[in-house]
Enzyme design. Structure first.
Site, PDB file in Angstrom:
ATOM      1  CG  ASP A   1      -6.429  -2.537   3.163  1.00  0.00           C
ATOM      2  OD1 ASP A   1      -5.341  -2.363   3.730  1.00  0.00           O
ATOM      3  OD2 ASP A   1      -6.998  -1.661   2.478  1.00  0.00           O
TER       4      ASP A   1
ATOM      5  CG  HIS B   1      -4.053  -1.324  -1.660  1.00  0.00           C
ATOM      6  ND1 HIS B   1      -5.214  -1.996  -1.982  1.00  0.00           N
ATOM      7  CD2 HIS B   1      -4.363  -0.521  -0.613  1.00  0.00           C
ATOM      8  CE1 HIS B   1      -6.181  -1.614  -1.160  1.00  0.00           C
ATOM      9  NE2 HIS B   1      -5.698  -0.709  -0.325  1.00  0.00           N
TER      10      HIS B   1
ATOM     11  N   GLY C   1      -3.350  -3.955   9.105  1.00  0.00           N
ATOM     12  CA  GLY C   1      -2.682  -4.692  10.176  1.00  0.00           C
ATOM     13  C   GLY C   1      -2.048  -5.999   9.735  1.00  0.00           C
TER      14      GLY C   1
ATOM     15  CG  MET D   1      -8.060   7.538   2.763  1.00  0.00           C
ATOM     16  SD  MET D   1      -7.038   7.534   4.229  1.00  0.00           S
ATOM     17  CE  MET D   1      -6.487   5.830   4.241  1.00  0.00           C
TER      18      MET D   1
ATOM     19  CG  MET E   1     -11.289   3.804   2.143  1.00  0.00           C
ATOM     20  SD  MET E   1      -9.754   3.686   3.076  1.00  0.00           S
ATOM     21  CE  MET E   1      -8.590   3.736   1.736  1.00  0.00           C
TER      22      MET E   1
ATOM     23  CG  ASP F   1      -5.082   2.731   0.941  1.00  0.00           C
ATOM     24  OD1 ASP F   1      -6.067   1.983   0.868  1.00  0.00           O
ATOM     25  OD2 ASP F   1      -3.951   2.339   1.290  1.00  0.00           O
TER      26      ASP F   1
ATOM     27  CG  MET G   1     -11.762  -2.032   5.130  1.00  0.00           C
ATOM     28  SD  MET G   1     -10.155  -1.625   4.395  1.00  0.00           S
ATOM     29  CE  MET G   1      -9.189  -1.113   5.813  1.00  0.00           C
TER      30      MET G   1
ATOM     31  CG  HIS H   1      -9.297   0.679  -0.503  1.00  0.00           C
ATOM     32  ND1 HIS H   1      -8.701   0.396   0.714  1.00  0.00           N
ATOM     33  CD2 HIS H   1     -10.634   0.701  -0.260  1.00  0.00           C
ATOM     34  CE1 HIS H   1      -9.638   0.251   1.642  1.00  0.00           C
ATOM     35  NE2 HIS H   1     -10.810   0.445   1.086  1.00  0.00           N
TER      36      HIS H   1
ATOM     37  N   GLY I   1      -8.864   4.285   7.236  1.00  0.00           N
ATOM     38  CA  GLY I   1      -8.512   5.688   7.459  1.00  0.00           C
ATOM     39  C   GLY I   1      -7.027   5.925   7.682  1.00  0.00           C
ATOM     40  CG  PHE I   2      -5.600   6.777  10.350  1.00  0.00           C
ATOM     41  CD1 PHE I   2      -5.086   8.045  10.097  1.00  0.00           C
ATOM     42  CD2 PHE I   2      -6.876   6.666  10.871  1.00  0.00           C
ATOM     43  CE1 PHE I   2      -5.838   9.180  10.370  1.00  0.00           C
ATOM     44  CE2 PHE I   2      -7.639   7.798  11.141  1.00  0.00           C
ATOM     45  CZ  PHE I   2      -7.114   9.053  10.897  1.00  0.00           C
ATOM     46  N   GLY I   3      -2.868   4.016   8.054  1.00  0.00           N
ATOM     47  CA  GLY I   3      -1.959   2.882   8.053  1.00  0.00           C
ATOM     48  C   GLY I   3      -1.489   2.617   9.476  1.00  0.00           C
ATOM     49  N   GLY I   4      -0.845   1.485   9.667  1.00  0.00           N
ATOM     50  CA  GLY I   4      -0.186   1.211  10.938  1.00  0.00           C
ATOM     51  C   GLY I   4      -1.089   0.836  12.101  1.00  0.00           C
TER      52      GLY I   4
ATOM     53  N   GLY J   1       0.867  -2.105   4.177  1.00  0.00           N
ATOM     54  CA  GLY J   1       1.466  -0.778   4.051  1.00  0.00           C
ATOM     55  C   GLY J   1       2.701  -0.647   4.908  1.00  0.00           C
ATOM     56  CB  SER J   2       3.154   0.156   8.498  1.00  0.00           C
ATOM     57  OG  SER J   2       2.151  -0.711   8.940  1.00  0.00           O
TER      58      SER J   2
ATOM     59  CB  SER K   1      -0.908   0.007   1.229  1.00  0.00           C
ATOM     60  OG  SER K   1      -1.495   1.288   1.357  1.00  0.00           O
TER      61      SER K   1
END
Ligand code: DX5
Ligand code: ZN
Length: 232
Positions: free
Chosen positions: A182, A40, A184, A44, A75, A42, A144, A73, A149-152, A204-205, A16
Site C-alpha cells: 500500500d 480498500h 505509491g 485515519m 490507522m 483508509d 506500507m 485499513h 497518512g496520505f495518498g499520492g 489510490g491516486s 483505495s
C-alpha cells in the site's frame, strides 16, 4: 457478497477510496466494482497518522451500495476499541497497525472471532521479524510502501527487499496469508512489487486520479502480471 479466493501469482488490485471524489462516492465505486472485488478503505485518526479521513459511518454507507469485499485499513490508536464498530459497519477484512498496540494478538483474535479476516500492517520502518509470533492469527499482512497518512506519495525503493523477505517468511509458514502492499503503487511500481511477491496491490491516486478508473485497474493489473512473469 464477493468471496475472497486467491491464486498465487495472480495479483488483485485494491482501489483505495481515499483518492475518490467524496462528493460522488457511489459513482466512483460503481466505476471500479466491475473490474475488481476488493475495495480498500483508509481510516485515519489524526493521532497515529497526521491526517483524519472517515469512520464507521462512511464504511456502513459504502456497504449498502456495493457487494465488494470491504478491506478496512485502520490507522488509529487503540485499534481494539474499533473492532466492534467496524464489524457492525460491514468490514470484511480488518487491518490494524502493529505499531498501535502492544497486544496485537488479542485484537487479531477478536477480529477473527467476529467472522472477519484479520490483517496486520507495518509502517516502512518496522522490521518483518516483529511478526514472528503472530502468523497463527493472521489472514493478511499489509506492508506500507510509503509512510501512512496520505495518498499520492512516492514508493520507497527499500520496500522491495522487505516484500521479498516477507514473501519467503509467509511461504515458510505454509499458511494462506495474503501479502498486501500500500502506497505509491502505479504502472511503474506494480511490476516491481508483484515480482517481489505481493498478492494484493492497493492503489489510490493511480486509480481514482485518472479519468477512467476502470481502465486504470486493467492497466495496473497488466503491469503487475508482467512483474509475475505472466502475460499482461
Ligand atoms: C496511505 C493509505 C493508502 C493510500 C494510497 O496512508 O494507506 O491506502 O490511499 O494512496 P496512493 O496509492 O495514492 O499512494
Ligand atoms: Zn491504506
Amino acid at each position: 457478497m464477493e468471496t475472497l479466493t486467491y491464486k498465487r501469482g495472480e495479483p488483485i488490485i485494491c482501489p483505495s477510496l481515499l483518492s475518490a471524489d467524496f462528493t460522488n462516492l457511489e459513482r466512483d465505486i460503481k466505476k471500479v466494482e466491475e473490474k475488481t472485488k476488493i475495495l480498500h478503505l483508509d481510516i485515519m485518526d489524526g493521532h497515529f497518522v497526521p491526517n483524519i479521513s472517515f469512520g464507521p459511518l462512511v464504511v456502513s454507507a459504502v456497504n449498502k451500495i456495493t457487494n465488494m469485499i470491504l478491506d478496512v485499513h485502520l490507522m488509529v490508536e487503540n485499534p481494539g476499541d474499533w473492532v466492534a464498530p467496524f464489524h457492525q459497519a460491514g468490514a470484511d477484512i480488518l487491518v490494524i497497525h502493529l505499531e498501535t498496540t502492544p497486544h496485537a494478538q488479542r485484537v487479531l483474535a477478536d477480529i477473527r472471532q467476529r467472522g472477519m479476516r484479520a490483517g496486520i500492517a507495518l509502517t516502512p520502518q518496522t522490521p518483518v521479524s516483529m511478526l514472528d509470533y503472530l502468523y497463527d492469527d493472521l489472514d493478511l499482512i499489509l506492508l506500507m510502501t510509503v509512510n501512512p497518512g496520505f495518498g499520492g506519495q512516492q514508493y520507497i525503493p527499500a520496500m522491495t527487499e522487505k516484500i521479498r523477505v516477507l514473501r519467503e517468511r509467509i511461504d515458510d509458514t505454509e499458511k494462506p496469508i495474503l501479502l498486501q502492499v500500500d502506497g505509491g503503487i502505479d504502472e511503474t511500481t506494480a511490476p516491481i512489487v508483484a515480482g517481489a511477491g505481493a498478492d494484493l496491490l492497493v492503489a489510490g491516486s493511480a486509480v481514482f486520479g485518472h479519468d477512467d478508473p476502470a481502465d486504470q485497474i486493467e492497466r495496473l493489473l497488466g503491469a503487475a502480471r508482467l512483474g509475475t512473469g505472466q502475460k499482461a
